[in-house]
Write a protein that holds these residues in place. Structure first.
Motif, PDB file in Angstrom:
ATOM      1  N   GLU A  36      16.463 -73.861  -8.219  1.00  0.00           N
ATOM      2  CA  GLU A  36      17.218 -73.744  -7.045  1.00  0.00           C
ATOM      3  C   GLU A  36      19.294 -73.516  -6.674  1.00  0.00           C
ATOM      4  O   GLU A  36      19.848 -72.696  -6.203  1.00  0.00           O
ATOM      5  CB  GLU A  36      17.324 -74.448  -6.202  1.00  0.00           C
ATOM      6  CG  GLU A  36      15.587 -74.426  -5.711  1.00  0.00           C
ATOM      7  CD  GLU A  36      15.134 -75.261  -4.676  1.00  0.00           C
ATOM      8  OE1 GLU A  36      16.060 -76.111  -4.021  1.00  0.00           O
ATOM      9  OE2 GLU A  36      13.879 -75.132  -4.581  1.00  0.00           O
ATOM     10  N   GLY A  37      19.433 -73.833  -8.428  1.00  0.00           N
ATOM     11  CA  GLY A  37      20.909 -74.048  -8.558  1.00  0.00           C
ATOM     12  C   GLY A  37      21.884 -75.278  -7.893  1.00  0.00           C
ATOM     13  O   GLY A  37      22.621 -75.390  -7.515  1.00  0.00           O
ATOM     14  N   MET A  38      21.186 -75.955  -7.005  1.00  0.00           N
ATOM     15  CA  MET A  38      21.587 -77.675  -6.159  1.00  0.00           C
ATOM     16  C   MET A  38      22.092 -78.510  -7.407  1.00  0.00           C
ATOM     17  O   MET A  38      20.895 -79.019  -8.261  1.00  0.00           O
ATOM     18  CB  MET A  38      20.930 -78.221  -5.445  1.00  0.00           C
ATOM     19  CG  MET A  38      21.486 -78.936  -5.055  1.00  0.00           C
ATOM     20  SD  MET A  38      20.450 -79.546  -2.974  1.00  0.00           S
ATOM     21  CE  MET A  38      20.371 -78.141  -2.395  1.00  0.00           C
ATOM     22  N   LEU A  39      23.470 -78.693  -7.313  1.00  0.00           N
ATOM     23  CA  LEU A  39      23.722 -79.505  -8.358  1.00  0.00           C
ATOM     24  C   LEU A  39      23.729 -81.222  -8.154  1.00  0.00           C
ATOM     25  O   LEU A  39      24.035 -81.126  -6.548  1.00  0.00           O
ATOM     26  CB  LEU A  39      24.897 -79.157  -8.726  1.00  0.00           C
ATOM     27  CG  LEU A  39      25.066 -78.475  -9.875  1.00  0.00           C
ATOM     28  CD1 LEU A  39      27.085 -77.527  -9.762  1.00  0.00           C
ATOM     29  CD2 LEU A  39      24.882 -78.469 -11.024  1.00  0.00           C
ATOM     30  N   PRO A  40      23.617 -82.077  -8.093  1.00  0.00           N
ATOM     31  CA  PRO A  40      24.119 -83.454  -7.894  1.00  0.00           C
ATOM     32  C   PRO A  40      24.966 -84.321  -6.974  1.00  0.00           C
ATOM     33  O   PRO A  40      25.042 -83.964  -5.698  1.00  0.00           O
ATOM     34  CB  PRO A  40      23.984 -84.756  -9.158  1.00  0.00           C
ATOM     35  CG  PRO A  40      24.026 -83.985 -10.506  1.00  0.00           C
ATOM     36  CD  PRO A  40      23.926 -82.312  -9.757  1.00  0.00           C
ATOM     37  N   GLU A  41      26.307 -83.618  -7.190  1.00  0.00           N
ATOM     38  CA  GLU A  41      27.381 -83.303  -5.965  1.00  0.00           C
ATOM     39  C   GLU A  41      26.226 -82.679  -4.508  1.00  0.00           C
ATOM     40  O   GLU A  41      26.993 -83.174  -3.586  1.00  0.00           O
ATOM     41  CB  GLU A  41      28.969 -82.144  -6.499  1.00  0.00           C
ATOM     42  CG  GLU A  41      29.102 -83.280  -7.513  1.00  0.00           C
ATOM     43  CD  GLU A  41      28.300 -83.023  -8.338  1.00  0.00           C
ATOM     44  OE1 GLU A  41      27.998 -81.771  -8.831  1.00  0.00           O
ATOM     45  OE2 GLU A  41      28.073 -83.672 -10.349  1.00  0.00           O
TER      46      GLU A  41
END
Length: 87
Positions: free
Chosen positions: A19-24
């Protein structure tokens, strides 16, 4: 971490990465202790990959898709190869 739990963590990591969601970015949704713990695992996992110049399977898929969307890269590959098989 038990194998079953590790499997769930891996599945969630892959889904977020797809989904393109990074940890940040995920961090803003991490309210519960479990979500905060997961986010810390995700962050450390990504840091280790980066430190070792590594890619996991999901990264390889995302990296390939990103580069195939680049017209210059796509054109060069189309000139060189008639078919590209992605397994």
């Amino acid at each position: 971490m038990e194998a079953k739990e590790a499997g769930r963590v891996h599945g969630k990591l892959s889904k977020l990465k797809e989904e393109g969601m990074l940890p940040e970015e995920y961090e803003q949704f991490a309210y519960s202790p479990q979500e905060k713990s997961f986010n810390e695992i995700y962050r450390k996992y990504q840091d280790e990959l980066k430190k070792n110049n590594g890619l996991d399977f999901t990264d390889i898929l995302i990296f390939t898709e990103k580069h195939l969307k680049n017209e210059e890269v796509l054109s060069k590959l189309q000139d060189k190869f008639k078919y590209i098989m992605i397994d």
